[in-house]
Structures are given as C-alpha cells and as structure tokens.
Design a protein around this motif. Structure first.
Motif, mmCIF file in Angstrom:
data_model
loop_
_atom_site.group_PDB
_atom_site.id
_atom_site.type_symbol
_atom_site.label_atom_id
_atom_site.label_comp_id
_atom_site.label_asym_id
_atom_site.label_seq_id
_atom_site.Cartn_x
_atom_site.Cartn_y
_atom_site.Cartn_z
ATOM 1 N N VAL A 156 0.861 -1.187 0.000
ATOM 2 C CA VAL A 156 0.000 0.000 0.000
ATOM 3 C C VAL A 156 0.894 1.233 0.000
ATOM 4 C CG1 VAL A 156 -1.926 -1.134 1.170
ATOM 5 C CG2 VAL A 156 -0.140 -0.039 2.527
ATOM 6 N N PRO A 157 0.391 2.342 -0.541
ATOM 7 C CA PRO A 157 1.182 3.579 -0.523
ATOM 8 C C PRO A 157 1.072 4.269 0.834
ATOM 9 C CG PRO A 157 -0.896 3.948 -1.658
ATOM 10 C CD PRO A 157 -0.862 2.475 -1.303
ATOM 11 N N GLY A 158 1.990 5.192 1.076
ATOM 12 C CA GLY A 158 1.931 5.953 2.315
ATOM 13 C C GLY A 158 3.259 6.610 2.623
ATOM 14 N N ARG A 159 3.325 7.195 3.840
ATOM 15 C CA ARG A 159 4.561 7.840 4.296
ATOM 16 C C ARG A 159 5.244 6.937 5.309
ATOM 17 N NH1 ARG A 159 6.360 10.740 8.500
ATOM 18 N NH2 ARG A 159 4.331 10.530 9.549
ATOM 19 N N ILE A 160 6.543 6.725 5.114
ATOM 20 C CA ILE A 160 7.290 5.835 6.007
ATOM 21 C C ILE A 160 7.434 6.515 7.375
ATOM 22 C CG2 ILE A 160 9.467 4.645 6.397
ATOM 23 C CD1 ILE A 160 9.848 4.489 3.398
ATOM 24 N N ALA B 259 9.900 -2.136 8.434
ATOM 25 C CA ALA B 259 9.521 -0.721 8.369
ATOM 26 C C ALA B 259 8.015 -0.621 8.589
ATOM 27 C CB ALA B 259 9.921 -0.105 7.032
ATOM 28 N N ARG B 260 7.553 0.617 8.815
ATOM 29 C CA ARG B 260 6.134 0.817 9.116
ATOM 30 C C ARG B 260 5.688 2.142 8.513
ATOM 31 N NH1 ARG B 260 5.504 0.764 15.167
ATOM 32 N NH2 ARG B 260 6.293 -1.357 14.822
ATOM 33 N N LEU B 261 4.465 2.148 7.960
ATOM 34 C CA LEU B 261 3.897 3.364 7.392
ATOM 35 C C LEU B 261 3.024 4.081 8.425
ATOM 36 C CD1 LEU B 261 2.722 2.138 3.862
ATOM 37 C CD2 LEU B 261 4.843 3.336 4.427
ATOM 38 N N ASP B 262 2.756 5.359 8.160
ATOM 39 C CA ASP B 262 1.821 6.127 8.987
ATOM 40 C C ASP B 262 0.429 5.526 8.823
ATOM 41 O OD1 ASP B 262 0.414 7.974 10.385
ATOM 42 O OD2 ASP B 262 0.817 9.659 9.056
ATOM 43 N N THR B 263 -0.235 5.208 9.948
ATOM 44 C CA THR B 263 -1.503 4.466 9.900
ATOM 45 C C THR B 263 -2.720 5.306 10.286
ATOM 46 O OG1 THR B 263 -1.221 3.721 12.192
ATOM 47 C CG2 THR B 263 -0.306 2.316 10.450
ATOM 48 N N ARG B 264 -2.570 6.600 10.510
ATOM 49 C CA ARG B 264 -3.690 7.393 11.017
ATOM 50 C C ARG B 264 -4.875 7.402 10.053
ATOM 51 N NH1 ARG B 264 -0.504 12.813 12.390
ATOM 52 N NH2 ARG B 264 0.524 12.128 10.466
ATOM 53 N N GLU B 265 -4.614 7.629 8.793
ATOM 54 C CA GLU B 265 -5.702 7.680 7.814
ATOM 55 C C GLU B 265 -6.382 6.320 7.674
ATOM 56 O OE1 GLU B 265 -6.419 8.798 3.088
ATOM 57 O OE2 GLU B 265 -4.479 9.140 4.037
ATOM 58 N N LEU B 266 -5.583 5.258 7.615
ATOM 59 C CA LEU B 266 -6.158 3.921 7.473
ATOM 60 C C LEU B 266 -6.901 3.494 8.735
ATOM 61 C CD1 LEU B 266 -3.251 2.119 5.600
ATOM 62 C CD2 LEU B 266 -5.410 2.933 4.655
ATOM 63 N N SER B 267 -6.436 3.917 9.902
ATOM 64 C CA SER B 267 -7.153 3.606 11.140
ATOM 65 C C SER B 267 -8.521 4.277 11.148
ATOM 66 C CB SER B 267 -6.324 4.056 12.342
ATOM 67 O OG SER B 267 -5.109 3.346 12.419
ATOM 68 N N ASN C 127 -0.981 -4.211 6.070
ATOM 69 C CA ASN C 127 0.053 -4.051 5.046
ATOM 70 C C ASN C 127 0.897 -2.800 5.243
ATOM 71 O OD1 ASN C 127 -0.586 -6.395 3.638
ATOM 72 N ND2 ASN C 127 -2.160 -5.378 2.416
ATOM 73 N N THR C 128 0.587 -2.018 6.273
ATOM 74 C CA THR C 128 1.461 -0.886 6.584
ATOM 75 C C THR C 128 2.706 -1.345 7.331
ATOM 76 O OG1 THR C 128 0.275 -0.452 8.663
ATOM 77 C CG2 THR C 128 -0.482 0.707 6.681
ATOM 78 N N ARG C 129 2.741 -2.617 7.714
ATOM 79 C CA ARG C 129 3.926 -3.196 8.361
ATOM 80 C C ARG C 129 4.668 -4.038 7.318
ATOM 81 N NH1 ARG C 129 2.619 -7.005 11.668
ATOM 82 N NH2 ARG C 129 4.431 -6.819 13.048
ATOM 83 N N LEU C 130 5.901 -3.646 7.018
ATOM 84 C CA LEU C 130 6.707 -4.364 6.021
ATOM 85 C C LEU C 130 7.477 -5.472 6.735
ATOM 86 C CD1 LEU C 130 7.733 -4.639 3.134
ATOM 87 C CD2 LEU C 130 9.508 -2.948 3.675
ATOM 88 N N LEU C 131 7.206 -6.731 6.337
ATOM 89 C CA LEU C 131 7.811 -7.889 6.977
ATOM 90 C C LEU C 131 8.824 -8.534 6.035
ATOM 91 C CD1 LEU C 131 4.608 -9.494 8.529
ATOM 92 C CD2 LEU C 131 6.108 -7.751 9.502
#
Length: 351
Positions: A63-67, A85-93, A227-231
């Motif tokens: 998914v797209p987003g800001r790291i 790594a992890r993306l900003d999740t505020r919008e998706l939350s 998917n905001t968490r890169l494994l």
C-alpha cells in the motif's frame, strides 16, 4: 708446453659449453613438454570461473503511504516475518473505524429485518385464521337465514304468516349473504397479505447482503492496515536500503534488498564436450582469491538443458563449429558468511 696446455683448456671449455648447451636444450624441451601436458590437463579438467551470487529478494509495501519508522539498516540480519519498516496508519485507522461503524449498523438492520420476518408471518397467519373463522360463522348464518326464509316463504304462500314476518326473514337472509361476502373478501385480503412475508424476507436478504458488504469493507480496511507493516519474506541480510524515514512510497516500490548469504551459489558455463561428465549432486571444490588455500565444498544443483553459443568462434569453418556451453549452478554453503557476492570463484567439479 704452454701451447698444449692452452689447447687442452680450450677443449675442456668447449666440451663443457657443449654439455651445458645440451642440458639447457633438454631442460627447455622437458619444460615445454610439461607445460603442454599441464595445459592439456587443464583443458580436459572440469574447471571454470564464475562469480559468487546469492538469492536476493526485494521487500516492498503493498500500500502507498509515508514511512513512519525504519526498523533495520544496511547490514542488518533479518528473519522471516521480522518487521522492517512501518507506514503512517492514522488515515487507514480512521477508515477502519468508519467501516466498522457501517458494519455494526448493517448488522443491526439485518437483525431487525430478520426478526420482522417471523413476526410478520405470525401476524398474517393469525389474521388469516380469524378471517376464516368469520367466513365459517357467516356461512352458518347464511344457512340458518336461508332455512328460515324458505319456511317463511312457504307459510306466506299459505297465508299462515304475515307479510312483515316474510319480509323480515327475507331481509335477514340477504343481510347474512352480505356478511358472508364481506367475510370472504376479508379472507382474500388476509391471504394476499402473505406477500408481505415474501417482501420481509427479501428485505432481510438485502440487509444481509449489505451487512456482508460492510464486513468485506472492514476486512479490506484491516488488510490495508496490516500491510502498513513491512515484513521480511526470507532470512538474510539487508544489502540495500532504497528509502529513508519520512519519505512517501508507492505500492510496490522497492524499500529493501535482502540477500540470503547463508546459501550462496556460483554459476559457470561448461562446454558441450564436457557437460556429459557433470551430474546433479556432484561435489565441487570452490576457491576464491580473497582466501588463498581455502577450499569451499559445494555441489551441482542445476544444469541448464538449453545450451548457449560460446564466445569463442570456430577456427576452421570447414571442420569446426561454434561450441555450445551449458550453464551449471553450484550451491556453496556459507555458514561463516566469509563469501561475499561478487567475488570471483574458481570451480573444480570433482569426477
């Protein structure tokens, strides 16, 4: 006397020089012969040169987003499933909260619609039974009124009763018949009300569909959030880092390159004249220039069935043809990580 001595000395020197020349010629001859034999042995041996390589996997967000966080750096060792790594999740939350609210509302509507189906059915069936009872009662009233009217009609014809009594019986019969017609109409209306049960069932099924759709939206929002968490997909080392914390990233953009340095391999090309001597599982000795004298033991794990033209061209167009070569992959365990990708590897396939 001096002349004889000089002559003898000259003969000795000439003989010595001749012997030295013969010895040097013999040495050159045997040296050339040995070099030629060594060259033949090298040409006939299953040796080749390749490059140390390793399985590389690119780790990317779906998914797209800001790291928001970068949890590893170049050189870090990672394991499968480790968060990189992890993306900003505020919008998706927020989207997940909205989807969950819509799902709860849809479930409530579905429950309400589901409860209305048996309730509506019970009410309609009760109304039908009541209408049938009224019809039966009206039918009895009509039968009694007709019997009375027939008796009064006979008596009236015989002048045994008054005209008023006759008219009263006649009116009572007509009234009973009207009551029966109304009861029958009410029964038909009650029976037609069964369509409301079908409508309630359809509304319930529609509400269930909306509930399922809302549930799917919740699952999708949760999947986006997960998917905001890169494994890490494999065990290995971070060999390349393409982005930094705070950068925007599109779905599928490579973030890390992970190399499995524990299981390195070398690919070499063997000519078609020698490829028949190479078998899967065959032991291989591998050496690199960085560690002279150290031998890494590997084995053949893959032989390409399709040959490629060698770079060396035919010398004689009439008798010789372009020689094909076949790619061979050699697995080389690297438990101490001493082998690095890009190292020149010298391969000797053991027969």
């Amino acid at each position: 006397m001096d002349i004889l001595t000089a002559i003898k000395t000259k003969k000795v020197l000439t003989s010595s020089l001749f012997v030295i020349i013969i010895a040097l010629a013999a040495l050159v001859f045997f040296s050339l012969h040995e070099n030629r034999a060594e060259t033949i042995r090298e040409q006939e041996s299953l040796t080749a040169t390749g490059t140390v390589e390793a399985k590389k996997v690119t780790a990317s967000f779906k998914v797209p987003g800001r790291i928001e966080n970068m949890l590893v750096d170049e050189g870090s060792r990672v394991e499968p499933g480790q968060e990189l790594a992890r993306l900003d999740t505020r919008e998706l939350s927020a989207r997940l909260s909205q989807a969950s609210g819509a799902f709860d509302a849809a479930k409530a509507q579905a429950r309400q619609a589901g409860d209305s189906v048996p309730l509506t059915s019970q009410q309609i069936e009760a109304a039908i039974e009541q209408a049938r009872a009224k019809v039966a009662q009206a039918e009895v009233g009509v039968k009694n009124a007709r019997d009375l009217y027939e008796r009064m009609d006979n008596l009236y014809r015989g002048a045994a009763v008054s005209e008023k009594s006759y008219n009263d019986a006649k009116n009572s019969c007509e009234l009973a018949e009207n009551v029966l017609k109304e009861a029958q109409a009410a029964l038909e209306q009650a029976l037609s009300a069964r369509l409301k049960v079908d409508l309630a069932q359809a509304q319930y099924e529609a509400a269930e569909g909306q509930s399922s759709q809302a549930g799917g939206a919740v699952q999708e929002a949760r999947a986006y959030l997960d998917n905001t968490r890169l494994l890490s997909p494999i065990s290995g080392f971070i060999t390349q880092k393409n982005l930094e914390q705070g950068e925007m990233v599109n779905a599928g953009t490579p973030v890390f390159e992970i190399s499995d340095l524990l299981h390195t391999y070398v690919k070499v090309f063997i000519s078609e004249k020698k490829i028949g001597r190479v078998q899967l599982g065959q032991d291989v000795d591998v050496t690199v220039d960085s560690f002279p004298g150290r031998v890494y033991r590997g084995n053949v794990v893959w032989i390409n069935n399709a040959g490629e033209f060698a770079v060396r061209k035919a010398v004689n167009e009439q008798y010789d043809h372009d020689i094909r070569s076949f790619e061979v992959k050699i697995d080389v365990p690297n438990p101490d990580f001493s082998l690095k990708t890009g190292m020149t590897a010298h391969v000797n396939i053991i027969e």
